[in-house]
Scaffold this motif. Structure first.
Motif, PDB file in Angstrom:
ATOM      1  N   SER A  38       0.833  -1.204   0.000  1.00 36.47           N
ATOM      2  CA  SER A  38       0.000   0.000   0.000  1.00 36.47           C
ATOM      3  C   SER A  38       0.870   1.258   0.000  1.00 36.47           C
ATOM      4  CB  SER A  38      -0.967   0.011   1.180  1.00 36.47           C
ATOM      5  OG  SER A  38      -0.376   0.485   2.349  1.00 36.47           O
ATOM      6  N   LYS A  41       2.063   1.799  -3.511  1.00 35.41           N
ATOM      7  CA  LYS A  41       1.001   2.382  -4.336  1.00 35.41           C
ATOM      8  C   LYS A  41       0.887   3.877  -4.091  1.00 35.41           C
ATOM      9  CE  LYS A  41      -2.350  -1.279  -5.149  1.00 35.41           C
ATOM     10  NZ  LYS A  41      -3.694  -1.758  -4.824  1.00 35.41           N
ATOM     11  N   MET A  42       0.941   4.269  -2.798  1.00 39.12           N
ATOM     12  CA  MET A  42       0.826   5.684  -2.459  1.00 39.12           C
ATOM     13  C   MET A  42       1.982   6.480  -3.055  1.00 39.12           C
ATOM     14  SD  MET A  42      -0.482   5.474   1.511  1.00 39.12           S
ATOM     15  CE  MET A  42       0.175   7.059   1.883  1.00 39.12           C
ATOM     16  N   GLY A  44       3.771   5.643  -5.638  1.00 38.85           N
ATOM     17  CA  GLY A  44       3.591   5.647  -7.094  1.00 38.85           C
ATOM     18  C   GLY A  44       2.585   6.697  -7.531  1.00 38.85           C
ATOM     19  N   LYS A  45       1.470   6.808  -6.801  1.00 37.99           N
ATOM     20  CA  LYS A  45       0.464   7.812  -7.143  1.00 37.99           C
ATOM     21  C   LYS A  45       1.025   9.210  -6.953  1.00 37.99           C
ATOM     22  CE  LYS A  45      -3.628   5.061  -6.042  1.00 37.99           C
ATOM     23  NZ  LYS A  45      -4.746   4.887  -5.102  1.00 37.99           N
ATOM     24  N   GLY A  46       1.755   9.405  -5.856  1.00 37.64           N
ATOM     25  CA  GLY A  46       2.337  10.721  -5.589  1.00 37.64           C
ATOM     26  C   GLY A  46       3.343  11.116  -6.641  1.00 37.64           C
ATOM     27  N   SER A  47       4.195  10.186  -7.038  1.00 36.24           N
ATOM     28  CA  SER A  47       5.200  10.514  -8.050  1.00 36.24           C
ATOM     29  C   SER A  47       4.545  10.716  -9.410  1.00 36.24           C
ATOM     30  CB  SER A  47       6.282   9.439  -8.120  1.00 36.24           C
ATOM     31  OG  SER A  47       5.749   8.209  -8.542  1.00 36.24           O
ATOM     32  N   ARG A  48       3.473   9.983  -9.692  1.00 35.04           N
ATOM     33  CA  ARG A  48       2.762  10.164 -10.960  1.00 35.04           C
ATOM     34  C   ARG A  48       2.133  11.555 -10.994  1.00 35.04           C
ATOM     35  NH1 ARG A  48      -1.471   6.744 -10.729  1.00 35.04           N
ATOM     36  NH2 ARG A  48      -0.048   4.998 -10.644  1.00 35.04           N
ATOM     37  N   LYS A  49       1.503  11.956  -9.857  1.00 30.28           N
ATOM     38  CA  LYS A  49       0.896  13.285  -9.812  1.00 30.28           C
ATOM     39  C   LYS A  49       1.959  14.368  -9.958  1.00 30.28           C
ATOM     40  CE  LYS A  49      -3.122  12.092  -7.017  1.00 30.28           C
ATOM     41  NZ  LYS A  49      -3.792  12.235  -5.717  1.00 30.28           N
ATOM     42  N   GLU A  52       3.015  14.531 -13.558  1.00 32.48           N
ATOM     43  CA  GLU A  52       2.009  15.197 -14.378  1.00 32.48           C
ATOM     44  C   GLU A  52       2.047  16.704 -14.159  1.00 32.48           C
ATOM     45  OE1 GLU A  52      -1.588  13.246 -13.225  1.00 32.48           O
ATOM     46  OE2 GLU A  52      -1.168  11.443 -14.397  1.00 32.48           O
TER      47      GLU A  52
END
Length: 115
Positions: A38, A41-42, A44-49, A52
Motif C-alpha cells: 500500500s 502504491k501511495m 507511485g500515485k504521488g510521483s505520478r501526480k 504530471e
C-alpha cells in the motif's frame, strides 16, 4: 509411565506453541507485505501526480516561450524591413554621398585588413 506420557504431552504442547509462534510470525510478515504494497502504491500515485504537474508546467512554459519567440521574431522582421526601407530611401535621396560613404568604409576595411 506417567513421566513418559507427560513428556509426550510436553512435546506436543511445545510443538503447538512453536506452531502458534510460526503462525503469528507469518501473519505479521503478511501484514507487513500488505503495508509495503500500500505504501508503494501511495508513492507511485504521488510521483505520478508530481510528474504530471511538472509536465504541465513544462508545457505551459514551452507555450509561453514559443509565443514570446514569435513576438520577438515578428519585431525583428519589422525592424529589419523598416531599416532596409530607410537605407533604400537614403540611397535614392543621396546617391553620391552613399557611394562616397561606401568607398570610405571599403578603404577603412582594406587598411585594417592589411595590418
Amino acid at each position: 509411565m506417567a513421566s513418559f506420557l507427560q513428556s509426550g504431552r510436553h512435546r506436543r504442547n511445545g510443538s503447538a506453541a512453536l506452531h502458534n509462534i510460526e503462525s503469528s510470525i507469518e501473519d505479521q510478515i503478511a501484514s507487513l507485505q500488505d503495508e509495503i504494497a500500500s505504501l508503494t502504491k501511495m508513492i507511485g500515485k504521488g510521483s505520478r501526480k508530481q510528474s504530471e504537474k511538472l509536465s504541465a508546467q513544462a508545457a505551459s512554459g514551452y507555450d509561453e516561450l514559443m509565443a514570446r519567440s514569435e513576438d520577438l521574431l515578428r519585431d525583428l522582421q519589422d525592424g529589419y524591413l523598416r531599416g532596409a526601407t530607410e537605407v533604400r530611401d537614403t540611397v535614392r535621396k543621396h546617391p553620391v554621398a552613399t557611394i562616397g560613404a561606401a568607398a570610405a568604409f571599403g578603404l577603412v576595411v582594406a587598411l585594417l585588413a592589411r595590418r
